[in-house]
Scaffold this motif. Sequence first.
Motif, PDB file in Angstrom:
ATOM      1  N   PHE A   1       1.266  -0.931  -0.077  1.00  0.00           N
ATOM      2  CA  PHE A   1       0.052   0.262   0.518  1.00  0.00           C
ATOM      3  C   PHE A   1       0.960   0.941   0.189  1.00  0.00           C
ATOM      4  CE2 PHE A   1       0.201   1.808   4.211  1.00  0.00           C
ATOM      5  CZ  PHE A   1      -0.464   3.272   3.758  1.00  0.00           C
TER       6      PHE A   1
ATOM      7  N   ASN B   1      -7.394  17.709   6.977  1.00  0.00           N
ATOM      8  CA  ASN B   1      -7.341  17.505   5.503  1.00  0.00           C
ATOM      9  C   ASN B   1      -7.357  17.736   4.277  1.00  0.00           C
ATOM     10  OD1 ASN B   1      -7.623  14.807   6.327  1.00  0.00           O
ATOM     11  ND2 ASN B   1      -9.182  15.281   7.656  1.00  0.00           N
TER      12      ASN B   1
ATOM     13  N   PHE C   1      -0.644  19.307   0.804  1.00  0.00           N
ATOM     14  CA  PHE C   1      -0.279  17.737   0.966  1.00  0.00           C
ATOM     15  C   PHE C   1       1.401  18.528   0.378  1.00  0.00           C
ATOM     16  CE2 PHE C   1      -4.541  15.266   1.675  1.00  0.00           C
ATOM     17  CZ  PHE C   1      -4.093  16.212   2.877  1.00  0.00           C
TER      18      PHE C   1
ATOM     19  N   ARG D   1      -4.218   9.195   7.163  1.00  0.00           N
ATOM     20  CA  ARG D   1      -5.710   8.947   6.361  1.00  0.00           C
ATOM     21  C   ARG D   1      -6.307   8.610   5.472  1.00  0.00           C
ATOM     22  NH1 ARG D   1      -2.985  13.521   4.685  1.00  0.00           N
ATOM     23  NH2 ARG D   1      -2.705  12.257   2.412  1.00  0.00           N
ATOM     24  N   SER D   2      -4.127   7.654   4.974  1.00  0.00           N
ATOM     25  CA  SER D   2      -4.998   6.238   4.373  1.00  0.00           C
ATOM     26  C   SER D   2      -6.124   5.057   4.995  1.00  0.00           C
ATOM     27  CB  SER D   2      -3.540   5.628   3.136  1.00  0.00           C
ATOM     28  OG  SER D   2      -2.943   6.924   3.255  1.00  0.00           O
ATOM     29  N   LEU D   3      -5.591   4.732   6.076  1.00  0.00           N
ATOM     30  CA  LEU D   3      -5.768   3.660   7.020  1.00  0.00           C
ATOM     31  C   LEU D   3      -7.405   4.315   7.957  1.00  0.00           C
ATOM     32  CD1 LEU D   3      -2.369   1.740   7.310  1.00  0.00           C
ATOM     33  CD2 LEU D   3      -3.885   1.446   5.469  1.00  0.00           C
TER      34      LEU D   3
ATOM     35  N   SER E   1     -10.096   2.103   6.780  1.00  0.00           N
ATOM     36  CA  SER E   1      -9.497   0.444   7.364  1.00  0.00           C
ATOM     37  C   SER E   1      -9.587  -0.486   8.166  1.00  0.00           C
ATOM     38  CB  SER E   1      -8.805   0.732   5.724  1.00  0.00           C
ATOM     39  OG  SER E   1      -7.728   0.672   5.650  1.00  0.00           O
TER      40      SER E   1
ATOM     41  N   GLY F   1     -12.011  14.299   7.034  1.00  0.00           N
ATOM     42  CA  GLY F   1     -12.448  13.693   6.532  1.00  0.00           C
ATOM     43  C   GLY F   1     -13.387  12.899   5.501  1.00  0.00           C
TER      44      GLY F   1
ATOM     45  N   LYS G   1     -14.841  11.769   2.314  1.00  0.00           N
ATOM     46  CA  LYS G   1     -15.079  11.063   1.262  1.00  0.00           C
ATOM     47  C   LYS G   1     -15.835  12.015  -0.016  1.00  0.00           C
ATOM     48  CE  LYS G   1     -11.340   9.149   2.057  1.00  0.00           C
ATOM     49  NZ  LYS G   1     -11.416   7.949   2.961  1.00  0.00           N
TER      50      LYS G   1
ATOM     51  N   ARG H   1     -15.702   4.981  -0.254  1.00  0.00           N
ATOM     52  CA  ARG H   1     -14.454   5.263   0.190  1.00  0.00           C
ATOM     53  C   ARG H   1     -13.863   5.157  -1.299  1.00  0.00           C
ATOM     54  NH1 ARG H   1     -12.944  -0.079   4.118  1.00  0.00           N
ATOM     55  NH2 ARG H   1     -13.912  -0.550   2.388  1.00  0.00           N
TER      56      ARG H   1
ATOM     57  N   GLU I   1      -5.006  -0.566  -2.511  1.00  0.00           N
ATOM     58  CA  GLU I   1      -5.720   0.519  -3.619  1.00  0.00           C
ATOM     59  C   GLU I   1      -6.739   1.357  -3.137  1.00  0.00           C
ATOM     60  OE1 GLU I   1      -5.078  -3.397  -4.299  1.00  0.00           O
ATOM     61  OE2 GLU I   1      -3.554  -3.124  -5.427  1.00  0.00           O
TER      62      GLU I   1
ATOM     63  N   ALA J   1      -7.169   1.791  -0.117  1.00  0.00           N
ATOM     64  CA  ALA J   1      -6.984   3.101   0.967  1.00  0.00           C
ATOM     65  C   ALA J   1      -6.131   4.029   0.573  1.00  0.00           C
ATOM     66  CB  ALA J   1      -5.210   2.950   2.435  1.00  0.00           C
ATOM     67  N   ASN J   2      -5.046   3.883  -0.837  1.00  0.00           N
ATOM     68  CA  ASN J   2      -4.292   4.404  -1.694  1.00  0.00           C
ATOM     69  C   ASN J   2      -5.278   6.055  -2.454  1.00  0.00           C
ATOM     70  OD1 ASN J   2      -2.219   4.513  -0.789  1.00  0.00           O
ATOM     71  ND2 ASN J   2      -1.623   2.447  -2.534  1.00  0.00           N
TER      72      ASN J   2
ATOM     73  N   ASN K   1      -7.300   8.605  -0.460  1.00  0.00           N
ATOM     74  CA  ASN K   1      -6.031   9.382  -0.525  1.00  0.00           C
ATOM     75  C   ASN K   1      -6.379  10.131  -1.636  1.00  0.00           C
ATOM     76  OD1 ASN K   1      -4.209  10.696   1.189  1.00  0.00           O
ATOM     77  ND2 ASN K   1      -3.228   9.063   1.638  1.00  0.00           N
TER      78      ASN K   1
ATOM     79  N   ILE L   1      -9.114  12.538  -1.425  1.00  0.00           N
ATOM     80  CA  ILE L   1      -8.790  13.624  -0.263  1.00  0.00           C
ATOM     81  C   ILE L   1      -8.015  14.297  -0.601  1.00  0.00           C
ATOM     82  CG2 ILE L   1      -8.041  13.888   1.567  1.00  0.00           C
ATOM     83  CD1 ILE L   1      -8.504  11.677   3.242  1.00  0.00           C
TER      84      ILE L   1
END
Lengths: 306, 528
Positions: free
Chosen positions: A64, A246, A251, A263-265, A268, B234, B236, B257, B471, B473-474, B477, B480
Amino acid sequence: MKRYGFWHDALKYRTLLLMLLPGVLFFMLFAYIPMAGVVLAFKQYTYDGGIFGSPWNGLDNFRFFFDSGSAWQVTRNTALYNIAFIIVNNVLEIAMAIFLFEIAGRWFRRVFQTLLFLPYFISWVVVGAIAYNLFSFDYGTINAVLKGLGMEPVDIYNTAAYWPVLLVVVSAWKAVGYGSIMYLAAITGIDTEMYEAAEIDGANIWQRITRITIPNLYPTIIILVLLAIGNIFRGDFGMFYNMVGNNGLLFASTDVIDTFVFRSLISSNDIGMSSAAGFYQSVLGFITILLANYAVRSYDKDRALF
Amino acid sequence: MQREKRSAILLLALAFILSVILAACSSGNNNAAGTASAQPSESSAPSASSQPSDSNAVDTSEEVKLKMILLGGKPVDYDLVFGELNKLLKEKINATVEVEFLDWADWNQKYPLKFAANEQFDLVYTANWAYYNDQSLKGGFLELTEDMLQKYAPKTWAAMPAVSWDQAKVNGKLYMVPNNNVEVTNKVVLYREDLRQKYNLPEINSLESYANYLKTVAQNEKGITAYGAKAADGWKWHELDQATLEHNNDFKVIDTRVPLAIKLDDATGKVFNIYDTPEFKELLAYYKDLADNGVWSKNVVNNKNDVWQDMKAGKVSSYAQNLGTVAANLAEARRDTPDQQFAIADIAPNSKKLAAISTQNGMAIHATSANPERALMLIDLLQNDKEIHDLTMYGIAGSHYNPEGDDKYTAGPNAVNYPAGISNWGWNSELNRQDASYPQEANDIFDGWQSKIYHYPLETYVFDDSNVKSEVANIGNVIIRYGIPLEYGLIKDTDKGVADLIEQLKAAGIDKVQQEMQSQIDAFLANQ
């Protein structure tokens, strides 16, 4: 030298050993034992498996981060910000410590030191809110003043270029008071006879600072900087998250590893993937501190950490 | 010297060994505790099911304490209401319950940690927007079987329509007792009716009339932000997008997401990237126009304020949310700030209306709960025992609320002290009372929607991301970073902004996610 047994030494240094004990226990409990948790970086974490029973999944957790296309950018940002923080903060701290030491008037020194120390106790959440009220385009204090003076308001939150400077300034504002105390303690520890001798020889204040104070501070500087270098790949999450939030527009110049991973996780909540990112930071930090220590060693063996 | 150094090292080694031994002991204890806590849940399940099968009564001779996790701030009168509840529970199922509240400010960080750390708790609020799927797949919830439900939650089993149970299944297995309540998820906007009349604007019922209202307010009312968005947290996919992009075009985003959607009336369930549609480009032009006219703050992405509180304070003139929420806002405003008049508008009136599936709210049992039977009995009482349902939903009669007949209530003198926005929605049911001050227009809108409720084949489909976690997770990002600023009109060149967004999404692996989702959907449709 007479050879003594192990227990003899243990008995002889019992007070010192006892003083060492809390520190050793602390690091055992909070640093060494949890270190076993790095296995999570290579596992598909499941609730029934727990830390050790979960199945291995090789390097999947690292995918990731490295596939994101941002790995290089956030790593670079993290390192550059930390280098800037280390240089700026240490220079200011030393200058401040010398200033406080040389300055006459106990009363003034106390007040000044307290004021300088105060920001250290303000939480980043509060600092973030203060910053928003200062910098906001529509209602911020700075723009209100600018408009009052008949100038164009600046759109700070939408302009990435301001932020590296802004963050360095805020970091210094918050950290310098605390750091200068350590240097002040080191300066107070310098043998006063040296200053007296210098005065008799006719050294002025500038010469006293550059020839006596600063050289005597080298060991402290080296230790503090080396320790800071070990954390060079860890972004100060509290700072970056509360200052930038955010805001995607910023960024490119403000995203550090910690905020990126958060932020990514956050949606999830994959523990394996976040451990992988943490592991990556630790490995990089470990390598840098070895290199830095090696550099110091080759310059002066006695001043290296190990 | 040499000698001293060596013994120092030896000492260190000794300290190390000692601490390792200590650690081993403590971890050994942990293991023991772990198995001890795991055992009863394993052994009690069969014994519990075998015992009562002789006699139908459930054995509640042993008193148990249950722990429940709910979302929201702890109500001021929690002790009063739950003290009362515990008296009733003690009598009915020989149990008491203690609630831990996860505050709205950071519940989404704390919630998964409760499971990851395997904390001791028995019941937990969950929903399709609150980790239901995620935790079900990760094994955080106890699977509920038909036998268990019939035995320990008989009233709920009888009252709940079969389709609600089906909707709550994840890969064919049930992990929650869903709420039993019809709800529509379409978003509406709340706006200042007094401002609309002040400027003599036409009725708000479309994107154009809404834009007209927002721009007029932005131009003429200094000190009021026309549209309030809470972008800094945050999310989305925000509420206005749902009204403007999804409802207006009858699209449906499958998982918030990732920006993948289907057309509601497309029976084949073809997935497409919603950012790669002409409709999205039109929307961007619409948003850009609003942004350029100062409808929202230039620093909207850093705004952390509570939008509704800002509206009540007269600082914001409109926002988008679901009907139930804005109706509650409206009732609250009529009570607290009578000088401002608010009204509700549907800016996509011709769209298909989507009913919330049953997992919109629900209660689940923790996988390692020591007393799953009693927990299930508690859920049964909360949802379908009139006395307990009233108590937990509305507080103490005469103090927090005044019952009006069987299905309505009015706020009592201490209404603010309970329930104050906690997630007791988990046991919404047919016993729910309606606030007598609930705005009539909200009811009218809802009644008007009833006939337009549209059921589509993918209603209960949920995306399983386990093969494409990196994927997803990215992509989050990228949204955002490149999507949100674009939507708020903060990027000057919209076309380039869209191109960048799509390119970055591709780099983050949107195609792989799309393929994965498509194959899951195809399999899902084939099974129907």
